[in-house]
Design a protein around this motif. Structure first.
Motif, short mmCIF file in Angstrom:
data_model
loop_
_atom_site.label_atom_id
_atom_site.label_comp_id
_atom_site.label_asym_id
_atom_site.label_seq_id
_atom_site.Cartn_x
_atom_site.Cartn_y
_atom_site.Cartn_z
N ASN A 137 0.59 -1.60 -0.28
CA ASN A 137 -0.12 0.40 -0.21
C ASN A 137 1.13 0.78 -0.01
O ASN A 137 0.14 2.27 -0.75
CB ASN A 137 -1.23 0.09 1.18
CG ASN A 137 -2.25 -1.30 0.95
OD1 ASN A 137 -2.46 -0.70 -0.14
ND2 ASN A 137 -2.59 -1.16 2.33
N GLU A 138 2.14 1.13 1.21
CA GLU A 138 2.92 2.23 0.80
C GLU A 138 3.46 2.40 -0.40
O GLU A 138 4.32 3.37 -0.68
CB GLU A 138 3.72 2.61 2.47
CG GLU A 138 4.34 3.65 2.78
CD GLU A 138 5.21 4.00 3.68
OE1 GLU A 138 6.07 3.78 4.07
OE2 GLU A 138 4.72 2.87 4.75
N PHE A 139 3.98 1.77 -0.29
CA PHE A 139 4.94 2.02 -1.76
C PHE A 139 5.70 0.97 -3.25
O PHE A 139 5.10 1.72 -4.55
CB PHE A 139 7.09 0.79 -1.22
CG PHE A 139 7.12 1.25 0.05
CD1 PHE A 139 7.50 2.03 0.20
CD2 PHE A 139 7.72 0.39 0.42
CE1 PHE A 139 8.60 2.80 1.80
CE2 PHE A 139 8.49 1.05 2.21
CZ PHE A 139 8.53 2.05 2.63
N GLN A 185 5.26 -4.61 -6.38
CA GLN A 185 4.82 -5.95 -6.59
C GLN A 185 6.05 -6.64 -5.50
O GLN A 185 7.06 -6.87 -5.20
CB GLN A 185 5.91 -6.89 -7.66
CG GLN A 185 4.88 -6.79 -9.00
CD GLN A 185 5.60 -6.69 -10.79
OE1 GLN A 185 6.95 -7.40 -10.38
NE2 GLN A 185 4.81 -8.19 -10.61
N GLY A 186 4.96 -7.53 -4.54
CA GLY A 186 5.23 -7.54 -2.59
C GLY A 186 5.92 -8.93 -2.98
O GLY A 186 6.94 -9.44 -2.40
N ALA A 187 6.25 -9.78 -4.56
CA ALA A 187 6.56 -11.02 -4.79
C ALA A 187 8.50 -11.31 -3.90
O ALA A 187 8.98 -11.45 -4.35
CB ALA A 187 6.03 -11.72 -5.66
N TRP A 188 8.30 -9.76 -4.84
CA TRP A 188 10.19 -9.09 -5.25
C TRP A 188 10.89 -9.41 -3.49
O TRP A 188 11.79 -9.53 -2.72
CB TRP A 188 10.32 -8.23 -5.09
CG TRP A 188 10.10 -7.99 -6.60
CD1 TRP A 188 9.85 -7.40 -7.35
CD2 TRP A 188 11.47 -9.27 -8.37
NE1 TRP A 188 9.73 -7.02 -8.44
CE2 TRP A 188 10.45 -8.26 -8.74
CE3 TRP A 188 12.22 -9.79 -7.40
CZ2 TRP A 188 11.35 -9.44 -9.92
CZ3 TRP A 188 12.64 -10.76 -8.84
CH2 TRP A 188 12.10 -10.36 -10.17
N ASN A 239 12.55 3.10 1.13
CA ASN A 239 10.73 2.68 -0.37
C ASN A 239 11.37 1.18 -0.49
O ASN A 239 12.50 0.68 0.62
CB ASN A 239 12.25 3.13 -1.55
CG ASN A 239 13.95 2.74 -1.50
OD1 ASN A 239 14.05 2.18 -1.16
ND2 ASN A 239 14.59 4.22 -1.79
N ALA A 240 10.68 0.27 -1.54
CA ALA A 240 10.83 -1.17 -1.74
C ALA A 240 12.62 -1.61 -1.73
O ALA A 240 12.11 -2.78 -1.47
CB ALA A 240 10.23 -1.58 -1.93
N VAL A 241 12.89 -0.86 -2.30
CA VAL A 241 14.30 -1.41 -2.85
C VAL A 241 15.19 -1.73 -1.90
O VAL A 241 15.73 -2.47 -0.88
CB VAL A 241 15.40 -0.79 -3.82
CG1 VAL A 241 16.65 -0.64 -4.07
CG2 VAL A 241 14.30 -0.33 -5.34
N ALA A 242 15.23 -0.43 -0.64
CA ALA A 242 15.69 -0.96 0.51
C ALA A 242 15.13 -1.72 1.41
O ALA A 242 15.99 -2.61 2.59
CB ALA A 242 15.85 0.63 1.14
N LEU A 243 13.76 -1.79 1.32
CA LEU A 243 13.50 -2.51 2.68
C LEU A 243 14.10 -4.39 1.93
O LEU A 243 14.29 -5.12 2.61
CB LEU A 243 12.33 -2.88 2.30
CG LEU A 243 10.98 -3.69 3.41
CD1 LEU A 243 11.17 -3.66 4.48
CD2 LEU A 243 9.57 -3.47 3.09
#
Length: 533
Positions: free
Chosen positions: A100-102, A105-108, A156-160
């Motif tokens: 929802n926030e970032f 694609q959650g599969a990553w 962000n998603a990359v850092a996560l």
């Protein structure tokens, strides 16, 4: 899901016995409680000096018995089992709020977790044989805790994803290292306790779900339409909390308990005197005495020097590393395919582990996301209901391992029948879940799935070692585990290309379970009531 108790630490291997036969009389062994000797997973099959010394050390711990030191280890190594199941659950719980926030694609996220675990499993398992168990034992929890808390501040998603992969390197080392530590300190008669340790594994999932429920319900966005960071802090609080728990467990291990280096590792590095001293220190801690002497170990070196047929023990770091790699030696692999019947059994087992390795994370890894998105479609998928249901599923699945332990000894069912039927029914329940038209119906099907999947995994972990010849059990276990991990890393990729918003990933997972179940019926051996081959 339970972990099977490994075979006893004591097998009267030919190499070890041949050395004993060549010792000059009198040969005095430690007085021990009689136990049945059989080969263990760590058996390397080619270093008789190492095996003979390991057997003497095992006899020494049998003489000491199960005492305070070992029971403390039961709880401290249990932290590793707790972590091993907690963090895969954590990444699944993170999917709805972070997507929802970032808007990624959650599969990553699951792929990062699977890749880190695969690296960690290989790295820590081998490195603990090179620089010792103590540092690996403590560092795995520390790495997990530190990177998990850092992930809570991800911009962000990359850092996560990067930080999830980093903490998963620590998580991947828990079971290889912790099981080695536990097994190398307990007497052979109590190795069944490795199975009991799986109770910590079950609590990992439950605790993660319980902590996530109030945090996510109160501090999360309802949808991706309007989801700034300030309205979606729940998952960050959750990572700070669980990372803090891991750091606390690290401090308990490191500061409140002195873990001796395992005698088996010390012996493998030529530090026989230190190995003997550790055995005596454990005995004193337990209020017991040990009759182990240094001569009982060093006399094997003397025999090796005078006997050209017996190579001396290589005590270098490279020697320790090669002993670990020798598990995958060609002779051991060939032995698993020595006869048509055994080759068929080994092949079927590898395929079953691979199919389940793909199916289980493909569904379980994305379960919170499935619950949230399907609930939204039904009009009753609030955040509170999503995580309440996750807690219910965690509780319902707890008895699965106990049910498996009862079913495997039933006449006409046994290991093979229990594995096959539980795996097929697990797949059927997944297909049935796609017919749900309300969150309650979806919860009901998933409760059934939770129970049967835990039965399935409990039997799978127990039956696999029984179906491998004792002298090649380590190689067989390594092969099926590798197939499981590799397919587990492929599961997120399958999810990416099949679209998580559809039922296709569920169909793929269900089909894999059903095919694996029917393959289990084809296993040519039924080990119920029989000694391992």
């Amino acid at each position: 899901m339970s972990t099977p108790a490994p075979p006893s630490i004591h097998d009267s291997t030919k190499g070890a016995e041949s050395i004993k036969e060549k010792l000059p009389p009198p040969y005095v062994e430690t007085d021990v409680i009689p136990v049945q000797h059989c080969e263990i997973i760590e058996e390397d099959g080619s270093d008789p000096v190492y095996r003979a010394k390991a057997q003497v050390l095992g006899d020494a711990f049998q003489e000491i018995g199960m005492g305070r030191y070992q029971w403390y280890l039961f709880f401290l190594t249990g932290f590793g089992w707790f972590s091993d199941n907690l963090w895969p659950v954590v990444t699944g719980l993170l999917l709805p709020p972070t997507i929802n926030e970032f808007r990624y694609q959650g599969a990553w996220l699951k792929f990062a977790q699977a890749l880190g675990s695969l690296v960690g499993c290989a790295f820590w398992g081998v490195s603990s044989d090179i620089w010792g168990r103590r540092w690996s034992f403590n560092l795995t929890l520390f790495i997990t805790g530190v990177f998990a808390m850092a992930a809570g501040a991800s911009p962000n998603a990359v850092a996560l994803c990067a930080l999830v992969a980093a903490w998963s390197v620590g998580v991947g080392g828990n079971l290889p290292v912790d099981s080695a530590v536990f097994l190398e300190f307990i007497p052979p008669s109590h190795q069944y306790l490795l199975t009991v340790l799986s109770i910590w594994w079950a609590f990992g999932q439950l605790v993660g779900s319980l902590v996530a429920w109030p945090l996510f319900a109160k501090f999360s966005c309802a949808s991706a339409d309007d989801c700034p960071r300030s309205s979606n802090e729940g998952w960050r609080y959750f990572l700070y909390t669980m990372g803090g728990v891991m750091t606390l467990l690290f401090f308990i291990r490191f500061f409140f308990f002195h873990l001796f280096e395992t005698p088996k590792f010390l012996m493998s590095r030529g530090r026989d005197a230190e190995a003997v001293e550790v055995v005596h220190q454990v005995a004193r801690f337990n209020g017991k005495k040990s009759s182990l002497t240094l001569d009982m170990l060093t006399k094997y070196d003397a025999v090796a020097k005078t006997d050209g047929d017996v190579p001396p023990l290589d005590t270098s770091a490279m020697g320790s590393f090669l002993r670990t790699l020798r598990t995958f030696s060609g002779s051991h692999v060939k032995s698993l395919f020595a006869t048509p019947k055994l080759a068929f059994s080994t092949t079927i087992l590898i395929v079953i582990w691979a199919l389940i390795g793909l199916a289980f994370p493909l569904y379980n890894g994305f379960l919170p996301y499935f619950l949230a998105t399907r609930g939204a479609d039904f009009g009753d998928g609030s955040i509170d209901i999503t995580y309440r249901n996750q807690v219910i599923l965690s509780v319902v699945g707890l008895p699965g391992a106990l049910i498996a332990g009862w079913m495997v000894d039933l006449p006409y069912l046994g290991r093979k029948g229990t594995l096959a039927t539980s795996t097929i029914i697990t797949g059927v329940f997944l297909f049935a879940a796609t017919t749900a038209r309300s969150s309650n119906a979806l919860l009901g099907w998933n409760c059934a799935y939770s129970v049967t999947s835990n039965i399935m995994y409990g039997v799978l972990y127990a039956v696999s070692p029984e179906l491998f010849p004792a002298k090649d059990r380590g190689t067989g276990s390594a092969l099926v585990a590798s197939a499981n991990h590799i397919c587990g890393a492929l599961a997120p990729i399958v999810a990416i290309y099949t679209n998580l918003e559809t039922a296709v990933p569920i169909y793929v997972a269900g089909a894999c379970f059903i095919v694996g179940g029917f393959l289990a019926f084809l296993l040519p051996y039924e080990p119920r009531g029989k000694a391992s081959i």
